[in-house]
Write an enzyme that holds these catalytic residues in place. Sequence first.
Site, PDB file in Angstrom:
ATOM      1  CE  LYS A   1      11.247  12.393  17.861  1.00 17.30           C
ATOM      2  NZ  LYS A   1      11.742  13.694  17.396  1.00 17.30           N
TER       3      LYS A   1
ATOM      4  CE1 TYR B   1       8.923  11.509  20.563  1.00 15.77           C
ATOM      5  CE2 TYR B   1      10.232   9.715  21.468  1.00 15.77           C
ATOM      6  CZ  TYR B   1      10.097  11.054  21.137  1.00 15.77           C
ATOM      7  OH  TYR B   1      11.135  11.927  21.371  1.00 15.77           O
TER       8      TYR B   1
ATOM      9  N   GLY C   1      11.143  24.379  16.581  1.00 14.96           N
ATOM     10  CA  GLY C   1      10.883  24.133  17.998  1.00 14.96           C
ATOM     11  C   GLY C   1      11.896  24.838  18.867  1.00 14.96           C
TER      12      GLY C   1
ATOM     13  CB  SER D   1       9.417  28.375  21.942  1.00 19.10           C
ATOM     14  OG  SER D   1       8.817  27.101  21.813  1.00 19.10           O
ATOM     15  NE  ARG D   2       7.250  24.660  24.971  1.00 18.71           N
ATOM     16  CZ  ARG D   2       6.943  23.366  24.980  1.00 18.71           C
ATOM     17  NH1 ARG D   2       7.339  22.610  25.979  1.00 18.71           N
ATOM     18  NH2 ARG D   2       6.232  22.833  24.010  1.00 18.71           N
TER      19      ARG D   2
ATOM     20  CB  SER E   1      13.869   9.609  20.417  1.00 19.71           C
ATOM     21  OG  SER E   1      13.791   9.002  21.685  1.00 19.71           O
TER      22      SER E   1
ATOM     23  CB  VAL F   1       7.186  21.831  11.660  1.00 19.72           C
ATOM     24  CG1 VAL F   1       8.173  22.823  12.250  1.00 19.72           C
ATOM     25  CG2 VAL F   1       6.710  20.830  12.711  1.00 19.72           C
TER      26      VAL F   1
HETATM   27  P1  NAP Z   1       9.884  20.344  24.328  1.00 16.78           P
HETATM   28  O1  NAP Z   1      10.584  20.936  25.480  1.00 16.78           O
HETATM   29  O2  NAP Z   1       8.531  19.757  24.507  1.00 16.78           O
HETATM   30  O3  NAP Z   1       9.849  21.436  23.139  1.00 16.78           O
HETATM   31  C1  NAP Z   1       9.269  21.098  21.919  1.00 16.78           C
HETATM   32  C2  NAP Z   1       9.431  22.249  20.949  1.00 16.78           C
HETATM   33  O4  NAP Z   1       8.853  21.871  19.689  1.00 16.78           O
HETATM   34  C3  NAP Z   1       8.728  23.503  21.403  1.00 16.78           C
HETATM   35  O5  NAP Z   1       9.492  24.627  21.006  1.00 16.78           O
HETATM   36  C4  NAP Z   1       7.428  23.452  20.611  1.00 16.78           C
HETATM   37  O6  NAP Z   1       6.822  24.726  20.370  1.00 16.78           O
HETATM   38  C5  NAP Z   1       7.923  22.871  19.304  1.00 16.78           C
HETATM   39  N1  NAP Z   1       6.865  22.288  18.488  1.00 16.78           N
HETATM   40  C6  NAP Z   1       6.059  21.244  18.783  1.00 16.78           C
HETATM   41  N2  NAP Z   1       5.189  21.023  17.780  1.00 16.78           N
HETATM   42  C7  NAP Z   1       5.450  21.955  16.837  1.00 16.78           C
HETATM   43  C8  NAP Z   1       4.885  22.267  15.582  1.00 16.78           C
HETATM   44  N3  NAP Z   1       3.879  21.557  15.064  1.00 16.78           N
HETATM   45  N4  NAP Z   1       5.398  23.299  14.872  1.00 16.78           N
HETATM   46  C9  NAP Z   1       6.415  24.046  15.372  1.00 16.78           C
HETATM   47  N5  NAP Z   1       6.998  23.803  16.559  1.00 16.78           N
HETATM   48  C10 NAP Z   1       6.512  22.775  17.282  1.00 16.78           C
HETATM   49  O7  NAP Z   1      10.736  19.163  23.675  1.00 16.78           O
HETATM   50  P2  NAP Z   1      12.295  18.803  23.780  1.00 16.78           P
HETATM   51  O8  NAP Z   1      12.448  17.813  24.866  1.00 16.78           O
HETATM   52  O9  NAP Z   1      13.123  20.008  23.741  1.00 16.78           O
HETATM   53  O10 NAP Z   1      12.431  17.969  22.416  1.00 16.78           O
HETATM   54  C11 NAP Z   1      13.100  18.472  21.274  1.00 16.78           C
HETATM   55  C12 NAP Z   1      13.291  17.298  20.318  1.00 16.78           C
HETATM   56  O11 NAP Z   1      14.080  16.294  20.983  1.00 16.78           O
HETATM   57  C13 NAP Z   1      11.977  16.598  19.938  1.00 16.78           C
HETATM   58  O12 NAP Z   1      12.026  16.219  18.584  1.00 16.78           O
HETATM   59  C14 NAP Z   1      11.948  15.369  20.842  1.00 16.78           C
HETATM   60  O13 NAP Z   1      11.188  14.345  20.285  1.00 16.78           O
HETATM   61  C15 NAP Z   1      13.428  15.039  20.909  1.00 16.78           C
HETATM   62  N6  NAP Z   1      13.792  14.228  22.061  1.00 16.78           N
HETATM   63  C16 NAP Z   1      13.570  14.680  23.326  1.00 16.78           C
HETATM   64  C17 NAP Z   1      13.926  13.868  24.405  1.00 16.78           C
HETATM   65  C18 NAP Z   1      13.729  14.285  25.838  1.00 16.78           C
HETATM   66  O14 NAP Z   1      13.922  13.436  26.738  1.00 16.78           O
HETATM   67  N7  NAP Z   1      13.363  15.514  26.126  1.00 16.78           N
HETATM   68  C19 NAP Z   1      14.508  12.600  24.165  1.00 16.78           C
HETATM   69  C20 NAP Z   1      14.718  12.196  22.865  1.00 16.78           C
HETATM   70  C21 NAP Z   1      14.361  13.014  21.820  1.00 16.78           C
HETATM   71  P3  NAP Z   1       5.789  25.360  21.457  1.00 16.78           P
HETATM   72  O15 NAP Z   1       6.629  25.833  22.604  1.00 16.78           O
HETATM   73  O16 NAP Z   1       5.170  26.505  20.770  1.00 16.78           O
HETATM   74  O17 NAP Z   1       4.843  24.283  21.832  1.00 16.78           O
END
Ligand code: NAP
Length: 249
Positions: free
Chosen positions: A158, A154, A10, A12-13, A140, A62
């Site tokens: 987690k 979710y 993940g 890319s973003r 999370s 993944v």
């Molecule tokens: P995000 O901005 O939505 O980015 C998610 C990333 O995961 C993207 O690069 C996406 O690729 C990739 N992804 C999703 N499904 C995938 C798959 N099946 N195979 C390969 N890549 C995949 O999320 P984020 O906020 O950075 O979250 C990163 C991690 O932190 C996650 O596990 C999330 O649950 C955890 N987290 C986030 C928060 C929060 O508040 N943001 C809080 C707690 C935990 P694409 O760009 O191609 O879609």
Amino acid sequence: METKLALITGGSRGIGRELCLKFAQKGYDIAFCYRTSDEKAQEVESEVIKTGVSCLKYKCDVRILSEVSEMVRDIFEKKQTINVLVNNAGILKVGAFAGMQKQDWEDMFETNLYGAFNLSKTCIPYLMKKKGNSIINVSSFMAIRPLGPAQAIYAASKAALIGFTRTLSKELAPAGIRVNVVAPGLIDTDMLKPIDEKTLKSMVVNTTSKRLGTPKEIADNIVYLTSDEAQFINGQTIVIDGGGVTYQF
Ligand code: NAP
């Protein structure tokens, strides 16, 4: 000096993007995967290369073991090492449990949990080639603190990652591999977009920091956990949530 490689899912973003850049700044070669965001992945690759390290970018889901195996085999063939694995790819579907279907459960578990299984299963033989390597899983705060309705599945996916991490850390300790998990709070990424502003504000106000976290604040801590300075930390859940101790339910 020996070159190390960090594999980030993940990338890319959001947090994953920041992880790619941070590990690159620390001198790691980078391999990362993503599912759909071709343009954003291209940008990350360019930014990483600007730091002077190499970058392998994979459009790899993944959830699919065959794709993951092919990616990991290719990385090792090209770079002959994998030193850090960050299981960061994740998805969040927001909605009360009453309205959720089995498909929602499967979608979240397949990415958030089976994704970590697929990557761990394929990378561990390579990580075990050298003591001091490590795995970080991204859970999370929701796994620990039930913050209102709408995220039960979710949270379950987690929470499972935390149990997986603890036991795997014991199994891999004799090989010198550490496994830790971070539990971020509310971080300013695309993932929060489905949550309306009012709800988000009401959540943030219950933290001591009274703001969203930044992807950098998560990436900095993850990089630290993989460093030599953190060799005494293993099997731990590190909560990085801006002081969520004051959350009210
Ligand atoms: P995000 O901005 O939505 O980015 C998610 C990333 O995961 C993207 O690069 C996406 O690729 C990739 N992804 C999703 N499904 C995938 C798959 N099946 N195979 C390969 N890549 C995949 O999320 P984020 O906020 O950075 O979250 C990163 C991690 O932190 C996650 O596990 C999330 O649950 C955890 N987290 C986030 C928060 C929060 O508040 N943001 C809080 C707690 C935990 P694409 O760009 O191609 O879609």
